[in-house]
Scaffold this active site. Structure first.
Site, PDB file in Angstrom:
ATOM      1  N   ASP A 237       0.878  -1.161   0.000  1.00  0.00           N
ATOM      2  CA  ASP A 237       0.000   0.000   0.000  1.00  0.00           C
ATOM      3  C   ASP A 237       0.925   1.223   0.000  1.00  0.00           C
ATOM      4  O   ASP A 237       2.132   1.117   0.220  1.00  0.00           O
ATOM      5  CB  ASP A 237      -0.960  -0.016   1.195  1.00  0.00           C
TER       6      ASP A 237
HETATM    7  C1  BGC Z   1      -4.996   3.361   0.063  1.00  0.00           C
HETATM    8  C2  BGC Z   1      -5.167   2.373  -1.061  1.00  0.00           C
HETATM    9  C3  BGC Z   1      -5.004   3.071  -2.389  1.00  0.00           C
HETATM   10  C4  BGC Z   1      -3.651   3.775  -2.416  1.00  0.00           C
HETATM   11  C5  BGC Z   1      -3.365   4.515  -3.700  1.00  0.00           C
HETATM   12  C6  BGC Z   1      -3.720   4.161  -0.063  1.00  0.00           C
HETATM   13  O1  BGC Z   1      -3.643   5.142   0.899  1.00  0.00           O
HETATM   14  O2  BGC Z   1      -5.013   2.680   1.310  1.00  0.00           O
HETATM   15  O3  BGC Z   1      -6.412   1.741  -0.985  1.00  0.00           O
HETATM   16  O4  BGC Z   1      -5.119   2.167  -3.436  1.00  0.00           O
HETATM   17  O5  BGC Z   1      -3.605   4.711  -1.345  1.00  0.00           O
HETATM   18  O6  BGC Z   1      -4.139   5.638  -3.811  1.00  0.00           O
END
Ligand code: BGC
Length: 746
Positions: A237
């Site tokens: 993530d």
């Molecule tokens: C979120 C993800 C997301 C990623 C990219 C993160 O903060 O938890 O779900 O895909 O950001 O935007």
């Protein structure tokens, strides 16, 4: 490939949202607003691939400097609404449309589906997730993934794993038993891996039993690849370098792509190999997986992206899927409206500013949102101009005020992060009385917004605020005095309190956040063009605190060290842990086992017709699967669809069990009055087993089991016994809690 090239391939680029200068790769702006990229290596003909949020549609910047062209994307129903269809064919179609928009907008992977469990109704991101039940989560996710991937685009099933709260989400330690982890928090991912082979999986921010998911070899290799046979890539993530977690340990753990990567991580990998701290085999293994991923992508295959998705076709898909996901919670016979209703008084600010989806990375920028006003207009129902004027003016004012007063650190409250919710206003009884004279019925929309970065508050977000409560009471009293009906529309991504007010209105429709065609879908249901067939995928408790997880949600308060952050109390990252004391008793597994009253049970949803279940037949097919057959008959007077839900009740054995667990389901086709359909549901034996920690194995104890079929966990129509032989399946013995968890037992 040189070592430098290999290291580079494992470290991704971020989008401009995070500041391209701080991250790797000149590819960051390939698609403005996409979340990230995997790196290009031109010498080897390796293109960058583009990763975009996700999951309710493609989230990219809708406008770009220097061009009048727009890049809006279809906002499909949020995860909770999709799952509430219980219709895997329909979810697959939605996946197909999302996969298509992904590649038409020159992206390769949609960062979804969101697959975390609704452990507690207060999680801010529940709207992106499917259910409190892991099997339902797994099957709905597999349908979505198969739909996207059949279009030749990829998914990232997220957030792997146990990411069930937003508070301190980047470092909270989720302490959970091996059994609850395997049976609940991992089972949905396991089904998705086995049934749909996602191109990518996103490792969550949090820790599990003291170890970050992103560097967790037990999770990313032993369970994901050794136990389940996963072949795709894992990406992190969006966090870059983590305190206390070397990139080389992430590479070793089986994390193939750092997102968003930083140059220092490339250097660390190179140095790690040179100094013997990271094996070349680990690097080569991850590089091979990256290459296997890249060759599948639209970018590698030079797909000619049009930047022009077929909005018309996709609007029809989102409208239909929302219709099937919206749940009718109450109806005293007032619905459907058959032409007698010509004018409606529309109350509640979200009637005019309808929430199509949630906030944060899960938001989508659609070309339009059909609100209640427009949806009703489209079916020939007019609404009060006075109320329209009041609410429109209020919304214009509230929007400006909200942004002016927003603390700059509350990034999730900007309009680029999704539609915001403004506080409900009071409408004086005298004004309500005037509306009664001019309208045939009233609709009150109760809206709730939530999203990434923050969990929901009980008093103002789960419960109604005083203005909403008086609106419902005053409108119901005034309209009922004249014999006119009142309908409440719930426009929320997750569960709210209903027990204290559900007696007032004539009907309640939980519309969720149903995507950009929301108002049209609701009008289809109100007028009976479509008969509701959505069923809840989570229990609606009487009070939020009825869930046993509330004691440990969002974490262990005694152990918090608080700091003041943007006006809210926030725990200092890394100081929080969440003990899963409720263990396997999440959702209906708790409420049904401990016989607690609820507002609406798991699986519940009304229809304008009635159905009867008959002819339940259960048989074991070798020792591999159980075949359940049941006949569903439409016994009412209008066409409709019904969901047959199969729950398993285990005999007393060595392992403690919940009173019942969902093991299978199927939805009928549209049945005419008097028409029947026999549904056949095949359940693999391995999904009947429970996790036996002592033996590190899945264990189905021999005995006579009861299969219970009905249309909610509390409305079982038929049961049948079946004798099953013992089934076991060995697993790796990993992810043990490091501290005692004080588990809730029966
Ligand atoms: C979120 C993800 C997301 C990623 C990219 C993160 O903060 O938890 O779900 O895909 O950001 O935007």
């Amino acid at each position: 490939m040189t070592l430098e090239e290999k290291a580079k391939l494992l470290v991704g680029g971020a989008n401009n949202f995070f500041g391209a200068s701080a991250v790797v790769g000149g590819e960051a702006d390939l698609v403005a607003g996409a979340a990230g990229t995997s790196p290009a290596i031109p010498r080897l003909g390796i293109p960058a691939t583009v990763l975009t949020d996700g999951p309710a549609g493609v989230r990219i910047n809708p406008t770009r400097p220097g061009t009048d062209q727009t890049f809006y994307a279809t906002a499909f129903p949020i995860g909770t609404c999709l799952a509430s269809t219980w219709n895997t064919d329909l979810v697959r179609q939605v996946g197909g449309a999302i996969g298509n928009e992904t590649k038409e907008y020159r992206c390769d992977v949609i960062l979804g589906p969101g697959m975390n469990l609704h452990r507690n109704p207060l999680c801010g991101r529940n709207f992106e997730y499917y259910s409190e039940d892991p099997l339902l989560t797994g099957w709905i996710a597999a349908a979505y993934i198969n739909g996207v991937q059949a279009e030749g685009a990829g998914v990232s099933a997220k957030h792997f794993a146990v990411n069930s709260q937003e508070t301190d989400r980047t470092s909270v330690d989720e302490r959970v038993s091996q059994r609850a982890a395997r049976e609940l928090y991992l089972r949905g991912f396991e089904i998705a891996v086995r049934e749909s082979n996602p191109w990518t999986i996103m490792a969550s921010y949090n820790q599990i039993n003291g170890q970050y998911s992103m560097g967790n070899h037990d999770l990313l290799t032993s369970i994901l690849r050794d136990d389940w046979g996963y072949k795709g890539i894992v990406m992190t993530d969006w966090i870059g370098i983590r305190d206390g977690l070397p990139t080389i340990s992430e590479v070793h753990a089986g994390n193939d792509l750092m997102e968003p990567g930083q140059p220092a991580q490339i250097d660390e990998i190179i140095k790690g190999v040179k100094e013997g701290k990271l094996s070349m085999e680990d690097v080569d293994r991850n590089v091979r997986r990256m290459l296997e991923y890249i060759v599948k992508t639209p970018s590698f295959q030079n797909y000619p992206a049009s930047n022009k998705p077929d909005f018309k076709a996709h609007a029809a898909i989102t409208r239909q899927s929302a219709c099937e996901g919206i749940v009718l919670l109450k109806n005293n016979g007032t619905l459907p409206w058959k032409g007698g209703i010509k004018t409606v008084a529309l109350f509640g600010e979200n009637s005019y500013d309808f929430l199509s989806g949630g906030t944060g990375s899960g938001c989508v920028h659609p070309p339009y949102v059909v609100d209640m006003l427009e949806g009703l207009k489209n079916v020939g129902i007019s609404s009060s101009t006075t109320l329209t004027d009041i609410y429109r003016k209020y919304i214009d004012y509230a929007r400006v005020k909200f942004q002016a007063e927003r603390h700059p650190a509350k990034w999730f409250q900007t309009e680029m992060m999704g539609q915001q919710k403004y506080p409900e206003i009071a409408i004086a009884p005298i004004a309500i009385n005037k509306e009664v004279q001019n309208a045939d019925a009233a609709i009150i929309t109760i809206g709730r917004q939530a999203g990434e970065g923050i969990d929901r508050d009980i008093d103002t977000e789960f419960n109604l605020i005083p203005e909403e409560r008086s609106l419902i009471i005053n409108v119901c009293n005034a309209f009922h005095a004249e014999g006119k009906p009142v309908i409440v529309i719930i426009n929320s991504g997750s569960v709210i309190e209903t027990a204290s007010w559900s007696g007032y209105p004539d009907a309640i429709l939980c519309a969720w956040q149903p995507g950009m065609e929301g108002g049209n879908s609701i009008a289809d249901l109100l007028t009976g063009k479509v008969n509701p067939s959505g069923k809840l995928t989570m229990t609606w408790p009487i009070a939020a605190t009825d869930h046993p997880s509330t004691k440990n949600f969002p974490g262990n308060i005694d152990d918090y060290t608080f700091q003041m952050m943007v006006g809210n109390k926030m725990p200092i990252p890394g100081h929080t842990y969440t003990n899963h004391e409720e263990d396997i008793y999440v959702g209906y597994r708790y409420f049904d086992t401990f016989q607690k009253n609820v507002s609406y049970p798991f699986g519940f949803g009304l229809s304008y017709t009635t159905f009867a279940f008959s002819n339940l037949k259960i048989k074991a097919l070798k020792n591999e699967s159980v075949e359940v057959q049941v006949t569903v008959k439409n016994t009412g007077s209008v066409s409709g669809k019904e969901v047959a839900q199969v729950y398993l009740r285990a005999p007393k054995g060595q392992l403690e069990k919940p009173m019942q667990e969902l093991k299978g389901f199927a939805k009928t086709r549209e049945l005419k009055p008097g028409e029947s359909q026999t549904l056949t549901i095949n359940i693999p034996i391995r999904l009947l087993a429970s996790f036996d920690e002592a033996g590190s194995r899945w264990l189905l104890e021999a005995g006579t089991y009861t299969f219970a079929v009905g249309n909610s966990s509390r409305d079982i129509a038929l049961t049948a016994p079946l004798k099953l032989a013992e089934y076991t399946e060995a697993t790796t013995n990993v992810l043990k809690p490091k501290t005692p968890l004080n588990l809730l037992h029966q």
